[in-house]
Design a protein around this motif. Structure first.
Motif, PDB file in Angstrom:
ATOM      1  N   GLY A 123       0.821  -1.203   0.000  1.00 32.30           N
ATOM      2  CA  GLY A 123       0.000   0.000   0.000  1.00 32.30           C
ATOM      3  C   GLY A 123       0.853   1.249   0.000  1.00 32.30           C
ATOM      4  N   VAL A 124       0.209   2.385   0.256  1.00 29.64           N
ATOM      5  CA  VAL A 124       0.902   3.662   0.309  1.00 29.64           C
ATOM      6  C   VAL A 124       1.867   3.644   1.484  1.00 29.64           C
ATOM      7  N   GLY A 125       3.093   4.016   1.242  1.00 29.10           N
ATOM      8  CA  GLY A 125       4.100   4.054   2.297  1.00 29.10           C
ATOM      9  C   GLY A 125       4.750   2.712   2.578  1.00 29.10           C
ATOM     10  N   GLU A 126       4.301   1.657   1.941  1.00 28.83           N
ATOM     11  CA  GLU A 126       4.911   0.339   2.119  1.00 28.83           C
ATOM     12  C   GLU A 126       5.751   0.007   0.898  1.00 28.83           C
ATOM     13  N   SER A 127       6.763  -0.795   1.134  1.00 23.82           N
ATOM     14  CA  SER A 127       7.540  -1.238  -0.013  1.00 23.82           C
ATOM     15  C   SER A 127       6.731  -2.311  -0.750  1.00 23.82           C
ATOM     16  N   GLU A 128       6.874  -2.328  -2.065  1.00 23.69           N
ATOM     17  CA  GLU A 128       6.121  -3.296  -2.852  1.00 23.69           C
ATOM     18  C   GLU A 128       6.697  -4.678  -2.661  1.00 23.69           C
ATOM     19  N   LYS A 129       5.816  -5.630  -2.494  1.00 26.21           N
ATOM     20  CA  LYS A 129       6.215  -7.019  -2.357  1.00 26.21           C
ATOM     21  C   LYS A 129       5.641  -7.764  -3.548  1.00 26.21           C
ATOM     22  N   GLY A 130       6.483  -8.158  -4.443  1.00 28.85           N
ATOM     23  CA  GLY A 130       6.016  -8.847  -5.640  1.00 28.85           C
ATOM     24  C   GLY A 130       6.533 -10.267  -5.711  1.00 28.85           C
ATOM     25  N   GLU A 131       5.769 -11.109  -6.361  1.00 25.19           N
ATOM     26  CA  GLU A 131       6.220 -12.477  -6.581  1.00 25.19           C
ATOM     27  C   GLU A 131       5.630 -12.994  -7.880  1.00 25.19           C
ATOM     28  N   ASP A 132       6.355 -13.906  -8.497  1.00 24.35           N
ATOM     29  CA  ASP A 132       5.896 -14.563  -9.713  1.00 24.35           C
ATOM     30  C   ASP A 132       5.560 -16.006  -9.382  1.00 24.35           C
ATOM     31  N   LEU A 133       4.450 -16.479  -9.927  1.00 26.57           N
ATOM     32  CA  LEU A 133       4.016 -17.853  -9.728  1.00 26.57           C
ATOM     33  C   LEU A 133       3.813 -18.511 -11.087  1.00 26.57           C
ATOM     34  N   ASP A 134       4.405 -19.662 -11.283  1.00 26.94           N
ATOM     35  CA  ASP A 134       4.195 -20.416 -12.514  1.00 26.94           C
ATOM     36  C   ASP A 134       3.053 -21.392 -12.299  1.00 26.94           C
ATOM     37  N   LEU A 135       2.156 -21.471 -13.271  1.00 21.84           N
ATOM     38  CA  LEU A 135       1.081 -22.449 -13.213  1.00 21.84           C
ATOM     39  C   LEU A 135       1.623 -23.764 -13.775  1.00 21.84           C
ATOM     40  N   ASN A 136       2.161 -24.584 -12.905  1.00 17.90           N
ATOM     41  CA  ASN A 136       2.815 -25.828 -13.324  1.00 17.90           C
ATOM     42  C   ASN A 136       1.849 -26.945 -13.674  1.00 17.90           C
ATOM     43  N   GLY A 137       0.576 -26.783 -13.361  1.00 19.48           N
ATOM     44  CA  GLY A 137      -0.395 -27.829 -13.646  1.00 19.48           C
ATOM     45  C   GLY A 137      -1.135 -27.646 -14.956  1.00 19.48           C
ATOM     46  N   PHE A 138      -0.915 -26.526 -15.635  1.00 15.61           N
ATOM     47  CA  PHE A 138      -1.623 -26.214 -16.875  1.00 15.61           C
ATOM     48  C   PHE A 138      -0.607 -25.879 -17.954  1.00 15.61           C
ATOM     49  N   GLY A 139      -0.744 -26.484 -19.132  1.00 12.80           N
ATOM     50  CA  GLY A 139       0.179 -26.209 -20.227  1.00 12.80           C
ATOM     51  C   GLY A 139      -0.483 -26.391 -21.574  1.00 12.80           C
ATOM     52  N   VAL A 140       0.125 -25.791 -22.595  1.00  9.79           N
ATOM     53  CA  VAL A 140      -0.384 -25.855 -23.956  1.00  9.79           C
ATOM     54  C   VAL A 140       0.747 -26.321 -24.858  1.00  9.79           C
ATOM     55  N   GLN A 141       0.469 -27.355 -25.652  1.00  6.65           N
ATOM     56  CA  GLN A 141       1.456 -27.855 -26.601  1.00  6.65           C
ATOM     57  C   GLN A 141       0.986 -27.550 -28.011  1.00  6.65           C
ATOM     58  N   VAL A 142       1.799 -26.806 -28.767  1.00  2.00           N
ATOM     59  CA  VAL A 142       1.528 -26.520 -30.176  1.00  2.00           C
ATOM     60  C   VAL A 142       2.375 -27.497 -30.972  1.00  2.00           C
ATOM     61  N   TRP A 143       1.703 -28.436 -31.611  1.00  2.00           N
ATOM     62  CA  TRP A 143       2.400 -29.526 -32.286  1.00  2.00           C
ATOM     63  C   TRP A 143       3.149 -29.067 -33.527  1.00  2.00           C
ATOM     64  N   GLY A 144       4.289 -29.671 -33.758  1.00  2.00           N
ATOM     65  CA  GLY A 144       5.042 -29.462 -34.984  1.00  2.00           C
ATOM     66  C   GLY A 144       4.553 -30.432 -36.054  1.00  2.00           C
ATOM     67  N   HIS A 145       4.862 -30.154 -37.284  1.00  2.68           N
ATOM     68  CA  HIS A 145       4.462 -31.048 -38.374  1.00  2.68           C
ATOM     69  C   HIS A 145       5.261 -32.340 -38.282  1.00  2.68           C
ATOM     70  N   THR A 146       4.609 -33.464 -38.585  1.00  2.86           N
ATOM     71  CA  THR A 146       5.263 -34.755 -38.446  1.00  2.86           C
ATOM     72  C   THR A 146       5.938 -35.234 -39.718  1.00  2.86           C
ATOM     73  N   GLU A 147       5.724 -34.585 -40.831  1.00  2.00           N
ATOM     74  CA  GLU A 147       6.372 -35.053 -42.043  1.00  2.00           C
ATOM     75  C   GLU A 147       7.691 -34.399 -42.282  1.00  2.00           C
TER      76      GLU A 147
END
Length: 148
Positions: A124-148
């Motif tokens: 908040g105002v007058g406080e130092s910012e506390k930030g963090e990053d979280l990875d969603l390790n249970g959800f993913g998207v695979q864009v397939w490459g061509h097989t030929e």
């Protein structure tokens, strides 16, 4: 099919959305995955420890990106409800690895993977910012490459 993700375009035979270890996933990961079940012509495949949704049409991909964006924007707006001093953000992380023959480390043809990273900034105002990053390790998207 043509896969477009916020200005990045590629041709791919299909896309698979994964929910790994559903019993360990966060509510947001479940919400993201459930938003994809309504995509037309998508096939759902359930295994013992994961659930997959396969999309092979460009319309389905566009709908999926729109559904995911809506869920993430809703999650982002939750931080402004109730006067909380929190800012939320999200971004896509893209990853791929191949050997000289075009196979990944598991012996499958090369593909791109997309993961989500969440950012939480508290303070908040007058406080130092506390930030963090979280990875969603249970959800993913695979864009397939061509097989030929």
């Amino acid at each position: 099919m043509r896969v477009e993700l916020f200005g990045l375009s590629m041709d791919a035979p299909g896309v698979t959305f994964y929910l790994w270890s559903p019993w360990r996933c966060s509510a947001l990961e479940h919400k993201l995955f459930e938003s994809l079940r309504a995509i037309p012509n998508a096939s759902v495949e359930a295994a013992a420890d994961e659930v997959r949704i396969h999309v092979t049409e460009a319309k389905g991909w566009k709908a999926a990106v729109q559904h995911l964006s809506r869920v993430l924007k809703g999650w982002q707006e939750e931080a402004t409800d109730g006067g909380k001093e929190e800012r939320r953000g999200w971004r896509w992380l893209l990853e791929a690895d191949v050997d000289a023959a075009g196979y990944d480390m598991q012996g499958e043809k090369a593909s791109f993977w997309a993961y989500l990273r969440l950012s939480l900034d508290r303070g908040g105002v007058g406080e130092s910012e506390k930030g963090e990053d979280l990875d969603l390790n249970g959800f993913g998207v695979q864009v397939w490459g061509h097989t030929e």
